[in-house]
Structures are given as structure tokens and as C-alpha cells.
Motif scaffolding. Sequence first.
Motif, PDB file in Angstrom:
ATOM      1  N   PHE A 165       9.933  -6.741  -0.009  1.00 14.55           N
ATOM      2  CA  PHE A 165       9.734  -7.646  -1.024  1.00 14.55           C
ATOM      3  C   PHE A 165       8.457  -7.080  -1.661  1.00 14.55           C
ATOM      4  N   ALA A 166       7.473  -6.795  -1.003  1.00 15.35           N
ATOM      5  CA  ALA A 166       6.078  -6.726  -1.545  1.00 15.35           C
ATOM      6  C   ALA A 166       6.245  -5.147  -2.356  1.00 15.35           C
ATOM      7  N   ALA A 167       6.987  -4.116  -1.751  1.00 14.80           N
ATOM      8  CA  ALA A 167       7.165  -2.801  -2.002  1.00 14.80           C
ATOM      9  C   ALA A 167       7.796  -2.952  -3.476  1.00 14.80           C
ATOM     10  N   GLY A 168       8.516  -3.716  -3.576  1.00 17.63           N
ATOM     11  CA  GLY A 168       9.466  -3.857  -5.119  1.00 17.63           C
ATOM     12  C   GLY A 168       8.592  -4.319  -5.995  1.00 17.63           C
ATOM     13  N   LEU A 169       7.700  -5.450  -5.687  1.00 18.90           N
ATOM     14  CA  LEU A 169       6.685  -6.257  -6.419  1.00 18.90           C
ATOM     15  C   LEU A 169       5.842  -5.123  -6.780  1.00 18.90           C
ATOM     16  N   THR A 170       5.273  -4.557  -6.007  1.00 18.89           N
ATOM     17  CA  THR A 170       4.068  -3.074  -6.287  1.00 18.89           C
ATOM     18  C   THR A 170       4.387  -2.353  -7.208  1.00 18.89           C
ATOM     19  N   VAL A 171       5.578  -2.033  -7.538  1.00 20.82           N
ATOM     20  CA  VAL A 171       6.206  -1.057  -8.225  1.00 20.82           C
ATOM     21  C   VAL A 171       6.241  -1.818  -9.866  1.00 20.82           C
ATOM     22  N   LEU A 172       6.508  -3.162  -9.670  1.00 20.50           N
ATOM     23  CA  LEU A 172       6.789  -3.795 -10.941  1.00 20.50           C
ATOM     24  C   LEU A 172       5.371  -4.110 -11.322  1.00 20.50           C
ATOM     25  N   LEU A 173       4.453  -4.406 -10.705  1.00 20.95           N
ATOM     26  CA  LEU A 173       3.083  -4.909 -11.026  1.00 20.95           C
ATOM     27  C   LEU A 173       2.108  -3.637 -11.069  1.00 20.95           C
ATOM     28  N   ARG A 174       2.493  -2.392 -10.484  1.00 19.28           N
ATOM     29  CA  ARG A 174       1.632  -1.293 -10.295  1.00 19.28           C
ATOM     30  C   ARG A 174       0.296  -1.580  -9.700  1.00 19.28           C
ATOM     31  N   SER A 175       0.105  -2.521  -8.948  1.00 17.88           N
ATOM     32  CA  SER A 175      -0.924  -2.816  -8.117  1.00 17.88           C
ATOM     33  C   SER A 175      -0.849  -3.527  -7.002  1.00 17.88           C
ATOM     34  N   ALA A 176      -1.373  -2.911  -5.857  1.00 16.98           N
ATOM     35  CA  ALA A 176      -1.302  -3.454  -4.270  1.00 16.98           C
ATOM     36  C   ALA A 176      -2.249  -4.835  -4.304  1.00 16.98           C
ATOM     37  N   VAL A 177      -3.503  -4.571  -5.135  1.00 19.34           N
ATOM     38  CA  VAL A 177      -4.152  -5.985  -5.246  1.00 19.34           C
ATOM     39  C   VAL A 177      -3.535  -7.185  -5.701  1.00 19.34           C
ATOM     40  N   ALA A 178      -2.705  -6.644  -6.856  1.00 17.26           N
ATOM     41  CA  ALA A 178      -2.207  -8.161  -7.527  1.00 17.26           C
ATOM     42  C   ALA A 178      -1.119  -8.489  -6.604  1.00 17.26           C
ATOM     43  N   VAL A 179      -0.409  -7.688  -5.988  1.00 22.91           N
ATOM     44  CA  VAL A 179       0.783  -8.192  -5.058  1.00 22.91           C
ATOM     45  C   VAL A 179       0.223  -9.013  -3.920  1.00 22.91           C
ATOM     46  N   THR A 204       0.833  -1.242   0.029  1.00 18.29           N
ATOM     47  CA  THR A 204      -0.067   0.099  -0.102  1.00 18.29           C
ATOM     48  C   THR A 204       0.740   1.314  -0.228  1.00 18.29           C
ATOM     49  N   ALA A 205       2.158   1.457   0.514  1.00 21.83           N
ATOM     50  CA  ALA A 205       3.153   2.319   0.521  1.00 21.83           C
ATOM     51  C   ALA A 205       3.405   2.850  -0.751  1.00 21.83           C
ATOM     52  N   LEU A 206       3.319   1.811  -1.888  1.00 22.96           N
ATOM     53  CA  LEU A 206       3.606   2.247  -3.047  1.00 22.96           C
ATOM     54  C   LEU A 206       2.536   2.304  -3.970  1.00 22.96           C
ATOM     55  N   SER A 207       1.447   1.598  -3.684  1.00 21.08           N
ATOM     56  CA  SER A 207       0.235   1.818  -4.573  1.00 21.08           C
ATOM     57  C   SER A 207      -0.415   2.872  -4.830  1.00 21.08           C
ATOM     58  N   SER A 208      -0.493   3.678  -3.657  1.00 21.10           N
ATOM     59  CA  SER A 208      -1.094   5.369  -3.928  1.00 21.10           C
ATOM     60  C   SER A 208      -0.501   5.823  -5.089  1.00 21.10           C
ATOM     61  N   GLU A 209       0.795   5.523  -5.423  1.00 16.92           N
ATOM     62  CA  GLU A 209       1.336   6.364  -6.455  1.00 16.92           C
ATOM     63  C   GLU A 209       0.735   6.023  -7.963  1.00 16.92           C
ATOM     64  N   TYR A 210       0.068   4.895  -7.888  1.00 17.97           N
ATOM     65  CA  TYR A 210      -0.549   4.394  -9.135  1.00 17.97           C
ATOM     66  C   TYR A 210      -2.175   4.802  -9.572  1.00 17.97           C
ATOM     67  N   LEU A 211      -2.435   5.725  -8.238  1.00 20.16           N
ATOM     68  CA  LEU A 211      -3.832   5.967  -8.303  1.00 20.16           C
ATOM     69  C   LEU A 211      -4.228   7.272  -8.829  1.00 20.16           C
ATOM     70  N   ASN A 212      -5.001   7.831  -9.740  1.00 19.32           N
ATOM     71  CA  ASN A 212      -5.299   8.891 -10.333  1.00 19.32           C
ATOM     72  C   ASN A 212      -4.030   9.915 -10.574  1.00 19.32           C
TER      73      ASN A 212
END
Length: 245
Positions: free
Chosen positions: A159-173, A75-83
Motif C-alpha cells: 500500500f505504501a509502495a504504490g502511494l510512493t510511486v504516485l506521490l514520488r515522496s516517502a516523506v509525503a507517504v 523507502t524501497a521506492l523513494s530512492s528512485e526519485y532522488l538525483n
Amino acid sequence: MSTTDVLRSEWIKIRSVRAVSGSLMAVFLVTLAVTLLAFATVGQAEAENGDTDLVFGAFYALNFGQIAAISFGATALSSEYLNGALRISLAAVPRRDLLYAAKMTLIGVLALVVGFATSFTAFLVGQLFMGKYAIGLGEPGALRAAFGGGIYLALMALFAAGLTVLLRSAVAVLSLLIPFVLIVSFVVGDIASGVALYLPDRAGQLVLHQNPEGSVGPWEGLAVTAGWAGLALLAGWWAMRRRDA
């Protein structure tokens, strides 16, 4: 902007986004709640089994705390990919390497501080209910497990943060990692225990055992988890540099 300014702005983001700050607090609160429930009800009964690893059992609740740590990293990264928030961040900090490093540094430091607090508190509180089976930090392997537990939680968050940037989605991670650590890892362990020792969660949790079995030692296992986290962070760095905002 200087590095200090970027770190300060990222701290403001984490503190102000309720889902992010809430998941960070949940690492501590969930672990403590499970510790109180488990040790107050079945703690001594489990310890009566002569084959029980009392050190590993003392950190049982970290199985639940790691879910919150994964949620925090995602969630710390996923907010960057909203709006289109990432475009705004890059307008303020055009240097993508600096922005990415600041984000991951802050996530890692916060997760490590909370991880240490969580690991030590869970151990000490749990032992209050263990009666004659209580152990202290002087027990062989206990202090190492307490420190290692905090590091493990921080590594899972990264680990989760890096994957979130890669996948651009907290839901996916979260859809990938949570079933993995709760189900898939144990299934693999039952089928091929040697392979399971190199999975990110099972390897890292070796540090929680008093006397880990197998060819991988406690700190080596934690290094395996660090390797997984490092690969995820490198993948996220590549995605941040190469992809359009």
C-alpha cells in the motif's frame, strides 16, 4: 534484460540501500522488542481482564511493526526519485511495466516472508511470559491470526509502495499513513465504527481477532486491505507509465 535480471538488480538495490534494508529488518526487530517489553511487564495483568481477546492481544506489537512495514514500502521506492535515479533505472530497463512489476513483486515477497517470521515469532515469544494465560497456535483463531498478521504486514508495505510511486515522496507517504493508522483510524472508529471496518488498517486487523465483531469477517477484512493495496498499486502503475522520469 530478462525478468530474472531485473529482479536480481532490484534485490541488489534493496540490499544495498541502508534505509531500505534497515526498515525491512525493523519490521521484525521492532515487533519483537515491543512484544518482550509489553508481555514481560503487563501481559498477565491485561489477561486477567475477563473480556480480553487473548488472540488479538498476542499480536499487539504488530501495531508497531506495521509502521516499519509502511516505512519499508515507502523507502524501497523513494530512492528512485532522488538525483535522477529513475532515469538510470529506465535506461537499463526501458519497459516500465516490467520494472514496476519487478519492484512490487520483490517488495511484496520480502515483506511477506518477514511478515510471517514476525507474526509467528511475536506470538510464540509473547506466550512465554503469559503463565497460566498462555495460549498456543491450537487456540481457535490463533493460527489464522498468525498467518493473517504476516499477510497484513505485506499488504501495508505494498500500500505504501504504490502511494510512493504516485506521490514520488516517502516523506509525503509517511506523513500521510503513519498519523492515519495511529490517530485518524481510531478517531473514525470512535465516531463511526461501521465505517472504520473498511479502513485499510482496521479492516486488515480483523484477522487478528479471535471472534471479530461486526458485519466484516477476518478474511473479508483482509480482503478489504488487499483492495486498498491494489488501488494504490494501480495508481502507482498509472503514474509510472504516464509521467516523465
